[in-house]
Design an enzyme around this catalytic site. Structure first.
Site, PDB file in Angstrom:
ATOM      1  N   GLY A 104      20.235  31.428-139.365  1.00  0.00           N
ATOM      2  CA  GLY A 104      21.160  30.512-139.607  1.00  0.00           C
ATOM      3  C   GLY A 104      22.075  31.148-140.512  1.00  0.00           C
ATOM      4  N   GLY A 105      23.011  30.514-140.772  1.00  0.00           N
ATOM      5  CA  GLY A 105      24.335  30.932-141.802  1.00  0.00           C
ATOM      6  C   GLY A 105      23.725  31.333-143.096  1.00  0.00           C
ATOM      7  N   VAL A 109      14.501  33.361-141.385  1.00  0.00           N
ATOM      8  CA  VAL A 109      13.304  32.672-142.208  1.00  0.00           C
ATOM      9  C   VAL A 109      12.238  33.222-141.366  1.00  0.00           C
ATOM     10  CG1 VAL A 109      11.951  30.557-142.227  1.00  0.00           C
ATOM     11  CG2 VAL A 109      14.497  30.512-142.481  1.00  0.00           C
ATOM     12  N   LYS A 124      12.674  32.755-146.787  1.00  0.00           N
ATOM     13  CA  LYS A 124      14.051  32.418-146.307  1.00  0.00           C
ATOM     14  C   LYS A 124      14.611  33.482-146.943  1.00  0.00           C
ATOM     15  CE  LYS A 124      17.021  29.039-144.856  1.00  0.00           C
ATOM     16  NZ  LYS A 124      17.539  27.690-144.684  1.00  0.00           N
ATOM     17  N   ASP A 218      23.820  18.494-147.406  1.00  0.00           N
ATOM     18  CA  ASP A 218      23.616  18.805-146.107  1.00  0.00           C
ATOM     19  C   ASP A 218      22.523  17.971-145.182  1.00  0.00           C
ATOM     20  OD1 ASP A 218      24.679  20.017-144.207  1.00  0.00           O
ATOM     21  OD2 ASP A 218      23.709  22.085-144.293  1.00  0.00           O
TER      22      ASP A 218
END
Length: 649
Positions: A104-105, A109, A124, A218
């Site tokens: 992802g951004g 992971v 991560k 978030d």
């Protein structure tokens, strides 16, 4: 440019045109006018820039729209090679990399294992874009330290911050489960019970963080993981703030740079769009309300449009009412969603603990709304079923046939058909009963009686009686009539003569046999997938209850219910009753006049003492009539053998 004689737009219209917030027909009309009008152009030059609109236009992405599974056609993280494991990780002295989970951004992971402790973990690897200077590295370690202070069952634990070569990574608790966005993609809108329970768990985690001065920034379905045990875990605490700070440019520390780590447009609070650094816990609650809306509706509050249009929707519009999307959501739940999503933070709940208390009546399995989760799909108005994006995937349980009924056989014929195996076995009392019936000497008053001494009615009204003369085990699966006996769930009888039910809320099957007063009920089963309870429904005198095994994500066992109390509080509670998926178990209920004993794999698990008069079924296990039965809650299960042994009348 020439002056036009057409009526000029108002200043408000010109301001909306300047900021790009007009509907398309109005935008086109004013654009045509402005192209010919010097006066209106002069007015446009005097309109100040709106910081919020500027930031929305500058937005290209949020912190992370959720991990993209490996093999995605459009990877969003390309600074490290997403297709291979970096050599620095492969050679790490403490962690053995197992596989890449997603990207992802924020980074990539990996699933890994601590070599010495043999503990599964998730690594991560933080994007080098976010670790481009020493200050960013320092911020990363500060945020990890803050996240490590959070210790709660509903928050993914952060174990450590490590470095491999030039790569920095976070060592986190490994979660074997599914994110809520993936769950909804698989099942479409969730039952009210499940949606409220999952959000209630997330609120419990947020309350823990709030008490320690931490805001997530978030919250969204992608960052809420449901484990195989049914526990909700919040991901990425601390990383949202870290990304916000790291994206700041020394040359341009203003609004535009800050927006790049603002949050996710689908779930972002209005005040967070204006100044993400000042967003408090109430912004997380707004996002939690958007998440609850998503779980109930099957889509985000503003599902259409660009990121720009979605953010404006949160700031200026109301989403489509849930009452127009589904007709089975209690008004109180709709009110909770609306309060969570109030535009002003002062109009929302002020703490996550308040949300927990409001959702409790709807999110516990013993609530009045637990029966909502028994349906395989929420109740959707017929007018909406033609809309593709709202149409739920329908896994209908086997229902009673609504076609033209066949001529009903006599009670005697049905009784003989149900008990053909016993008749073939030649049990002494059964043989005598059959002989009397054939000779016509069996009057109405001589029909087999139940435990209350009354006559047994048609098998569609009451369970079929079981003779109690012999000590032989009787196979009940062979007697099941799927269309007539299925209450909820997708059941089938396999070619091996076993009962199988797919994963689904509140799946249950009646075993329409009225046992004698004392009997043993034995069930051999394998839970193939899922994390919820397996139940044996039994009759005890005038009572109908269930023996629950590995109940409701709390690993409980016991008898449901005693004097209205479930296994959380009644005397039969047993903790740490954990079923392993794929393993075959034998459960047994031994019903006697003064007690019921429940066994698992031959070991006595718990005992109920009484005559059955205070036993009732839990709401989510409700059967149409008093009956023996089987239940598998949200778990794909095979029942290999179901048999009953009469003990005494």
């Amino acid at each position: 440019m020439n002056e036009t004689n057409a009526p000029h737009p108002t200043r408000n219209e010109l301001e909306s045109f300047f900021h790009g917030t007009l509907a398309e027909p109005d935008r086109q009309r004013i654009e045509d006018h402005v192209g010919k009008c010097d006066t209106c152009c002069d007015v446009l030059r005097t309109i100040p820039h709106d910081p919020l609109i500027e930031r929305i236009h500058a937005a290209t992405s949020s912190i992370d729209d959720g991990l993209t599974p490996v093999g995605s056609a459009t990877p969003v993280f390309q600074e490290e090679d997403a297709g291979t494991i970096p050599a620095a990780l492969l050679d790490h002295p403490r962690y053995r990399i197992i596989r890449q989970l997603g990207q992802g951004g924020m980074g990539i992971v990996y699933q890994a294992e601590h070599k010495l402790m043999e503990r599964p973990v998730a690594l991560k690897v933080i994007s080098s874009r976010l670790m481009k200077n020493e200050l960013a590295v320092e911020r990363f370690h500060q945020e990890v330290k803050a996240a490590a202070k959070l210790s709660h069952r509903n928050i993914v634990a952060a174990y450590d911050a490590e470095q491999a070569g030039e790569m920095h990574f976070l060592v986190m608790e490994y979660i074997d489960g599914i994110s809520l966005d993936q769950l909804v993609a698989r099942r479409k809108p969730l039952p009210v019970l499940h949606a409220c329970n999952y959000v209630m768990q997330a609120a419990q985690g947020l309350q823990h963080a709030f008490e320690r001065g931490t805001v997530h920034r978030d919250i969204k379905p992608h960052n809420l993981m449901k484990t195989t045990r049914g526990t909700i875990k919040i991901l990425d605490f601390g990383l949202a703030r870290f990304a916000t700070q790291s994206e700041q440019s020394p040359d341009d520390p203003g609004l535009t740079a800050d927006f790049t780590a603002l949050g996710t447009p689908d779930y972002m609070a209005p005040e967070q769009a204006r100044d993400s650094k000042r967003a408090d816990i109430r912004a997380d609650l707004y996002s939690l309300g958007c998440t609850l809306y998503f779980l109930l509706a099957g889509h985000a509050p503003f599902p259409e449009g660009t990121a720009f249009e979605k953010v404006l929707g949160h700031c200026e519009r109301q989403p489509r009412p849930l009452s127009e999307i589904r007709n089975d959501i209690p008004p109180e739940v709709i009110a909770i969603v609306e309060k969570l999503m109030a535009k002003s933070p002062d109009d929302r709940f002020q703490t996550p603990a308040e949300v927990v208390e409001q959702l409790k009546p709807f999110g516990h399995p013993d609530s009045a709304y637990a029966s909502d989760a028994s349906a395989t799909q929420p109740s959707i108005p017929n007018s909406l079923l033609s809309v593709p994006k709202l149409e739920p995937k329908i896994d209908r349980p086997t229902q009673r046939s609504k076609s033209k009924p066949r001529p009903k056989a006599s009670p005697f014929t049905q009784w003989v058909q149900r008990h053909r195996l016993l008749i073939g076995g030649g049990g002494a009392i059964l043989g005598a009963i059959v002989a009397l019936m054939v000779l016509g000497d069996f009057g109405k008053d001589d029909l087999p009686t139940g435990s209350n001494g009354g006559s047994v009615q048609s098998p569609e009204q009451q369970p079929i009686p079981m003779p109690a003369a012999s000590q032989n085990w009787v196979n009940l699966i062979s007697q099941v009539d799927l269309p007539a006996n299925t209450v909820a769930g997708n059941w089938e009888v396999t070619s091996e003569g076993e009962l199988h039910v797919n994963e689904g809320p509140g799946a249950r099957m009646m075993l329409p046999f009225l046992p004698p007063r004392e009997y043993d009920l034995e069930v051999q089963f394998t839970r193939n997938s899922g994390s919820q309870s397996i139940a044996l429904h039994f009759l005890d005198g005038d009572g109908n209850a269930s023996f629950d095994i590995d109940g409701w994500s709390e690993n409980l066992g016991g008898i449901q219910n005693i004097d209205g109390e479930n296994i959380r509080t009644n005397p039969t509670r047993v903790d740490n009753v954990i079923l392993q998926n794929g393993r075959r178990y034998t459960a047994e209920v031994r019903v006697r006049r003064d007690q019921v004993q429940a066994f698992l794999d031959g070991q006595l698990l718990t005992t109920y003492r009484g005559d059955g008069s205070n036993l009732t079924l839990l709401e989510l296990w409700t059967l149409p009539e008093k009956s023996l039965g089987l239940g598998a809650y949200d778990s794909d299960t095979t029942f290999h053998q179901v048999r009953l042994r009469p003990v005494s009348n």
